[in-house]
Scaffold this active site. Structure first.
Site, mmCIF file in Angstrom:
data_model
loop_
_atom_site.group_PDB
_atom_site.id
_atom_site.type_symbol
_atom_site.label_atom_id
_atom_site.label_comp_id
_atom_site.label_asym_id
_atom_site.label_seq_id
_atom_site.Cartn_x
_atom_site.Cartn_y
_atom_site.Cartn_z
ATOM 1 N N HIS A 191 68.006 -27.798 -31.134
ATOM 2 C CA HIS A 191 69.462 -27.753 -31.349
ATOM 3 C C HIS A 191 70.196 -27.434 -30.052
ATOM 4 C CE1 HIS A 191 68.954 -28.390 -35.565
ATOM 5 N NE2 HIS A 191 67.953 -27.537 -35.530
ATOM 6 N N ARG A 200 75.962 -36.894 -25.500
ATOM 7 C CA ARG A 200 75.854 -37.001 -26.959
ATOM 8 C C ARG A 200 77.000 -36.272 -27.668
ATOM 9 N NH1 ARG A 200 74.549 -33.121 -30.539
ATOM 10 N NH2 ARG A 200 73.509 -33.684 -32.493
ATOM 11 N N GLU A 203 68.855 -37.740 -50.009
ATOM 12 C CA GLU A 203 68.311 -38.524 -51.123
ATOM 13 C C GLU A 203 68.252 -37.709 -52.415
ATOM 14 O OE1 GLU A 203 66.978 -38.393 -48.098
ATOM 15 O OE2 GLU A 203 66.778 -40.450 -47.385
ATOM 16 N N GLU A 255 74.395 -38.117 -36.701
ATOM 17 C CA GLU A 255 73.662 -38.321 -35.442
ATOM 18 C C GLU A 255 72.212 -38.425 -35.864
ATOM 19 O OE1 GLU A 255 71.285 -38.287 -33.116
ATOM 20 O OE2 GLU A 255 71.646 -36.280 -32.289
ATOM 21 N N GLU A 280 61.206 -41.284 -35.644
ATOM 22 C CA GLU A 280 61.629 -40.124 -36.428
ATOM 23 C C GLU A 280 63.130 -40.142 -36.696
ATOM 24 O OE1 GLU A 280 60.106 -36.491 -34.713
ATOM 25 O OE2 GLU A 280 58.239 -36.853 -35.779
ATOM 26 N N HIS A 320 69.399 -36.539 -23.662
ATOM 27 C CA HIS A 320 68.094 -35.958 -24.034
ATOM 28 C C HIS A 320 67.160 -37.025 -24.595
ATOM 29 C CE1 HIS A 320 69.678 -35.989 -28.130
ATOM 30 N NE2 HIS A 320 68.469 -35.706 -28.556
#
Lengths: 349, 349
Positions: B29, B38, B113, B127, B136, B284
């Site tokens: 984080h 970002r 979900e 994001e 991933e 990153h």
């Protein structure tokens, strides 16, 4: 998006497979040979011990690419058995041949516990040291080789290992904790309340392998253990422990301990020391950093005392745990147990 | 002494557990928020879309620390549902409260979900991008959220993703292969015969996440795929592919491809692009580097052509494979399949 994984018990055979597989990639061998302090100290120590080596039979435990075996042949060994369990042994065979040493250096693929040598040896040489000396180290195998294959009066290179500890102040931790106070200025969102969580995550019980800068070491390091390779037993390696006492150079916030080792080669003139101290040139072992739960302020001469205990992890005998009982100044004794995160296994729960 | 580990099949629930555990540590984080390209691009995009957000209901898929949700609230959202499956959701709750946004931002712990929102939403922000865009990544979850929770005519931020490829010459590979020729001068042992083994180890089929230097890029990058987030389906993500054609700037040895992505935010004036190109400031995500088996010489205008195909790994649906069929100059077409090494699992054999 990176993965943080947890520990899991591994059965013994899977542990061994992971361990021996890991040395077949070129990267670790490149890193070890490019580590000039390591490779050059071994080379010099072998050259200076040529009187003990010339005309003798040598066993290299965990020979890797075979470079130490070739150093021994160059120093006049009559025969060198280069025992290596990993597939890097295939490269060692090529390198030995390429250097026209195949009449004197014999690469034997297998663990030293299982191979059958045709004769006993006068010299054992091995680069067996892991992070924090004992993490994934081959010392048990060296001791097995000593008891099984070394002739009485034989030589072990290196012959002694020593462990040291010192309190440090790691500025990276301070910067990372401070980061959350800077987010508001950058993006208009106050994230300072992340600081506690960040402290719990960063100052955790993982052993971090890192280069400690000289300026961050807060006292003279204290030696807390010594292993004499001629006499130490596998049983004694199950608990390597000792007391330490340091005194702070000046005012600072202690946020970690750093643990490192030296090994010593006997030499005819004076002993040669391979040191991984933060006060010496960097090696690929760097230092083992153990973070406290929270920083503690010290002033000049504040005593930092305690006991360190190193023992194999219950999950994996090759993995080391470091338990530290410590007291800083008037503070009552605190305890913390550290281990190297096991990147080779997965979530247990 | 580092570990190199192999892949192993993971059952689905264990995969999920590893995936969701991995985002609870502070490091990822910190890295994401400290990535100014970002975080600032998302902030600017949300501000510029305030007309679409003001008075509206927003869903943040994979909210993490909640920073994008707070940006949306600051841009005038009536309500933001910050859906987050990991325990970092607990920190998001604190941060939202600390910024007095708890009347507008509701953190909901769970996967998108499985959570039940009280209403449909007009805006989805997320994001979701992983290494090489899809490793991933949470894109499947964003598409689920779109189909289940987005009102007709709703907005998705970002709304488009594009993938690029370019041939590169990585000098680190050259240096590492050359290293074995330097050992003799340093230590008197000829290890040049390690070079073949080193090449097989280094130029392997792992996707390496690395910062590619502008000077090492050998042609204009070619776009090979575009995903429109309003229309792309989960089915289509099972094979994201496209052709490319590049022409070399000059003479060099191609030893790898680099793959990177951009995502685009619609804005009232002109679209805003978050780019992970080696020609733009570093993020990153860096770039994904795919090594050829051996370097190939090119001259100015040598064509480098082929097809890239990205699809989920059979071992783990969250892990990406990249297959490249390529031809350099007159060379006949070669093929190589790459994947990101799975540090979270262990030896299979």
């Amino acid at each position: 998006m990176s993965h943080v994984v947890k520990k899991r018990k591994l059965d013994k055979s899977r542990q061994d497979r992971l361990y021996f597989d890991s040395y077949s990639d070129v990267t670790i061998h490149e890193e070890m040979i490019a580590d000039h302090v390591r490779t050059n100290t071994y080379r010099t120590a072998i050259q200076r011990n040529s009187e003990s080596i010339r005309g003798k039979v040598v066993l290299d435990v965990g020979a890797g690419t075979g470079v130490l075996s070739i150093f021994c042949a160059q120093a006049g060994a009559k025969k060198v058995y280069a025992v290596e369990a990993c597939s890097i042994a295939e490269q060692a065979v090529k390198i030995v041949k390429h250097n026209n040493m195949d009449d004197r250096v014999e690469v034997i693929r297998g663990t030293v516990e299982t191979v059958d040598l045709p004769e006993k040896v006068e010299v054992i040489v091995s680069e067996w040291m892991g992070y924090a000396l004992l993490h994934e180290s081959m010392l048990n195998s060296v001791l097995y080789a000593r008891d099984r294959w070394l002739k009485p009066g034989g030589v072990i290179l290196p012959s002694k290992a020593e462990l040291y500890i010192a309190p440090i102040s790691d500025p990276v931790v301070e910067d990372r904790l401070h980061f959350w106070y800077t987010v508001k200025d950058q993006y208009g969102v106050d994230m300072s309340c992340m600081s506690d969580f960040a402290q719990r995550c960063i100052m955790n019980s993982d052993i971090t392998v890192n280069s400690v800068t000289v300026e961050d070491v807060l006292s003279h390091p204290a030696r807390f253990a010594e292993l004499d390779l001629y006499s130490v037993t596998v049983e004694e390696l199950r608990a390597v422990k000792g007391h330490f006492r340091c005194e702070s150079f000046g005012s600072a916030a202690v946020n970690a301990f750093c643990v490192y080792f030296t090994v010593t080669f006997p030499c005819p003139d004076k002993p040669l020391v391979l040191s991984t101290s933060p006060f010496k040139p960097e090696t690929h072992w760097k230092q083992a950093v153990l973070y406290l739960d929270a920083p503690v302020e010290v002033v000049q001469d504040t005593p930092v005392t305690g006991e360190v205990s190193m023992y194999p992890s219950e999950d994996s005998a090759r993995h080391i745990c470091i338990h530290v009982d410590y007291s800083i100044g008037e503070q009552k004794t605190q305890s913390k147990t550290f281990s190297i995160p096991d990147w080779s296994s997965e979530a247990q729960s």
